[in-house]
Design an enzyme around this catalytic site. Sequence first.
Site, PDB file in Angstrom:
ATOM      1  N   HIS A   1       6.517 -22.897   5.820  1.00 44.17           N
ATOM      2  CA  HIS A   1       7.735 -22.778   5.823  1.00 44.17           C
ATOM      3  C   HIS A   1       8.603 -24.019   6.704  1.00 44.17           C
ATOM      4  O   HIS A   1       9.505 -24.156   6.032  1.00 44.17           O
ATOM      5  CB  HIS A   1       8.053 -21.513   6.228  1.00 44.17           C
ATOM      6  CG  HIS A   1       7.957 -21.431   7.804  1.00 44.17           C
ATOM      7  ND1 HIS A   1       7.040 -20.864   8.414  1.00 44.17           N
ATOM      8  CD2 HIS A   1       9.056 -21.346   8.798  1.00 44.17           C
ATOM      9  CE1 HIS A   1       7.372 -20.795   9.581  1.00 44.17           C
ATOM     10  NE2 HIS A   1       8.766 -21.276   9.771  1.00 44.17           N
TER      11      HIS A   1
ATOM     12  N   LYS B   1       0.260 -18.178   4.922  1.00 43.14           N
ATOM     13  CA  LYS B   1      -0.735 -18.409   6.258  1.00 43.14           C
ATOM     14  C   LYS B   1      -0.814 -16.904   6.710  1.00 43.14           C
ATOM     15  O   LYS B   1      -0.080 -16.092   6.490  1.00 43.14           O
ATOM     16  CB  LYS B   1      -0.455 -19.521   7.031  1.00 43.14           C
ATOM     17  CG  LYS B   1       0.502 -19.208   7.889  1.00 43.14           C
ATOM     18  CD  LYS B   1       0.730 -20.145   9.128  1.00 43.14           C
ATOM     19  CE  LYS B   1       1.630 -19.273  10.323  1.00 43.14           C
ATOM     20  NZ  LYS B   1       1.483 -20.075  11.691  1.00 43.14           N
TER      21      LYS B   1
ATOM     22  N   HIS C   1       2.186 -26.162  11.114  1.00 44.02           N
ATOM     23  CA  HIS C   1       3.637 -26.792  11.275  1.00 44.02           C
ATOM     24  C   HIS C   1       3.650 -28.502  12.131  1.00 44.02           C
ATOM     25  O   HIS C   1       3.982 -29.036  11.462  1.00 44.02           O
ATOM     26  CB  HIS C   1       4.585 -26.094  11.988  1.00 44.02           C
ATOM     27  CG  HIS C   1       4.746 -24.397  11.587  1.00 44.02           C
ATOM     28  ND1 HIS C   1       4.312 -24.445  10.190  1.00 44.02           N
ATOM     29  CD2 HIS C   1       4.652 -23.411  12.121  1.00 44.02           C
ATOM     30  CE1 HIS C   1       4.481 -23.002  10.131  1.00 44.02           C
ATOM     31  NE2 HIS C   1       4.631 -22.360  11.496  1.00 44.02           N
TER      32      HIS C   1
ATOM     33  N   ASP D   1      -3.492  -0.679  -3.471  1.00 42.22           N
ATOM     34  CA  ASP D   1      -4.261  -0.965  -2.332  1.00 42.22           C
ATOM     35  C   ASP D   1      -5.405  -2.214  -2.842  1.00 42.22           C
ATOM     36  O   ASP D   1      -6.124  -1.951  -3.930  1.00 42.22           O
ATOM     37  CB  ASP D   1      -5.087   0.360  -2.025  1.00 42.22           C
ATOM     38  CG  ASP D   1      -6.326  -0.053  -1.082  1.00 42.22           C
ATOM     39  OD1 ASP D   1      -6.260  -0.974  -0.670  1.00 42.22           O
ATOM     40  OD2 ASP D   1      -6.979   1.027  -0.624  1.00 42.22           O
TER      41      ASP D   1
ATOM     42  N   ARG E   1       0.867  -1.093  -0.178  1.00 43.57           N
ATOM     43  CA  ARG E   1      -0.042  -0.028  -0.247  1.00 43.57           C
ATOM     44  C   ARG E   1       0.907   1.238  -0.090  1.00 43.57           C
ATOM     45  O   ARG E   1       0.355   2.290  -0.564  1.00 43.57           O
ATOM     46  CB  ARG E   1      -0.998  -0.092   1.378  1.00 43.57           C
ATOM     47  CG  ARG E   1      -2.088  -1.075   1.179  1.00 43.57           C
ATOM     48  CD  ARG E   1      -3.156  -1.008   2.402  1.00 43.57           C
ATOM     49  NE  ARG E   1      -3.916   0.403   2.261  1.00 43.57           N
ATOM     50  CZ  ARG E   1      -4.845   0.414   3.053  1.00 43.57           C
ATOM     51  NH1 ARG E   1      -5.040  -0.245   3.995  1.00 43.57           N
ATOM     52  NH2 ARG E   1      -5.325   1.667   2.983  1.00 43.57           N
TER      53      ARG E   1
ATOM     54  N   GLU F   1       9.176 -22.022  22.043  1.00 40.61           N
ATOM     55  CA  GLU F   1       9.758 -20.648  21.869  1.00 40.61           C
ATOM     56  C   GLU F   1      10.204 -19.889  23.086  1.00 40.61           C
ATOM     57  O   GLU F   1       9.479 -20.335  24.281  1.00 40.61           O
ATOM     58  CB  GLU F   1       8.887 -19.832  20.925  1.00 40.61           C
ATOM     59  CG  GLU F   1       8.502 -20.254  19.540  1.00 40.61           C
ATOM     60  CD  GLU F   1       7.568 -19.592  18.846  1.00 40.61           C
ATOM     61  OE1 GLU F   1       8.050 -18.726  17.853  1.00 40.61           O
ATOM     62  OE2 GLU F   1       6.065 -19.732  19.435  1.00 40.61           O
TER      63      GLU F   1
ATOM     64  N   ASP G   1      -1.845 -21.129  15.357  1.00 37.72           N
ATOM     65  CA  ASP G   1      -0.728 -20.555  15.116  1.00 37.72           C
ATOM     66  C   ASP G   1       0.344 -21.666  14.581  1.00 37.72           C
ATOM     67  O   ASP G   1       1.074 -21.530  13.555  1.00 37.72           O
ATOM     68  CB  ASP G   1      -0.198 -19.364  15.898  1.00 37.72           C
ATOM     69  CG  ASP G   1       0.977 -18.790  15.327  1.00 37.72           C
ATOM     70  OD1 ASP G   1       0.872 -18.422  14.320  1.00 37.72           O
ATOM     71  OD2 ASP G   1       1.949 -18.641  16.116  1.00 37.72           O
TER      72      ASP G   1
END
Length: 481
Positions: free
Chosen positions: A174, A144, A236, A89, A46, A212, A231
């Site tokens: 990924h 995603k 994954h 946009d 944008r 994490e 998530d």
Amino acid sequence: MPTSSSTLLLFGATGDLAKRMLLPSLYALHEDGLIAEDLRIFGTARSEHSDEEFREIARDALHEYLPEDRKYEGKIATFLGHLQYQPLDASTLEGFDDLAAKLGDISGGLSIFLSTAPFLFEPTIRGLQSAGLAGENVRIGLEKPLGNDLASSRVINDAVAGAFDEDRIFRIDHYLGKETVQNLMALRFANAMFEPLWNANGIEHVQITISETVGLEGRHSFYDDTGALRDMVQNHMLQLLALIAMEPPADFDSTSVRDEKVKVLRSLRPVTSDEMVRGQYGSGAVQGEAVKAYTDDLGDTSETETFVALKAHIDNWRWQGVPFYLRTGKRMAERRSEIVIKFKAVPHNIFAQRGGRLNSNRLVIRLQPEEYVRLMVMAKQPGMDREGVSLREVPLDLSLTQAFAKARRRIAYERLLLDLIDGDPTLFVRRDEVEAQWKWIDAIREVWRTESMTPQLYGAGSWGPSDSFDLAANGKVKWHD
């Protein structure tokens, strides 16, 4: 074989993903001569920028995120020459004709990398269609999140399918681009020793952990709307589970591999309330540094989970009775992604009367931060054994970093971008896989709703709520910490 595209279009080209991953990955491919010298790379977002301003943004990103030993000013300059920019946009149709005019001739093929908020998928696809940017020689990569449940995922997939055939849609996870994940397939299907044991007769249980140490990392609104289950587990972790559990494919091609993965995903048994744990981190210390609770980081009250532990079962012939333990969380004791396969014990311990104690063999596949495959086996300690036989668990290590020390270590997006440009869908996710994953995840969230399962607090810097240890212990399992 699909032909390579001569043009690449990056949506969200000034965003964090582009700066940290996409532009450095494309530069690495350029540096190694893996993309065509005449490949045209267009960015769009944008924000208003000229071509030269976008090149400066890219230059800054490369200097910030590239390793020092890859910063060759001459090659950076030639790479930047590939780049052009067009502001857009995507929520309106108005700018897509200008985008098409900027791209010019795409008869050599166009690959699109689309990273956008879910509400922009439909207008973006309509815009691409209206401007003639969805023809037979165009393929699209979708980053995603592809929806937040099965219903919204189907809406997005229907919108994309209205413009692109399935073989031109490249859904990105990924993790599938990670070298160690691909080595999981080599380990299973290129070595005769594992296949006879890779089933319920030889394996006691499987653990998958993605932990994490970080908190929200600037993703406040996205993460609070999403949570750990959607998530990390939905994509994954379920992809890792499918690769571990799949039957041997007939060939290493996109159809054969993905056919076998989707069979696993459709065989997942619904999870019951006593087979799941939700958690949310409270205050604590991570690696010696005091950190705030999730709600303090967020600045609001929340029932979003930052931790999930699940006991999953695959109802098919190969895996009947073998539990798969999945665990992921933020603000945990250490950063780790790994798969642990615990084999069943030998049927009889011949050393027992002489004091020899046995542990079951374990195969540890570490994805990050190190990359290795480690088989834990029993060995006899040196000695005369006058007071009994002493056995000890020792590792047989394959360090991928050391074994392939001369090979270039690549981040996942390098391979995925190259496969998108070249049109190889093997490491991308098919629609039926995505929908099977969402169906299983939605059933878990429905249990949370109907049984009012709110997250349990766990201290930042720990391995999660105490109930997650009970979840494993009830199956006489100990987490591999």
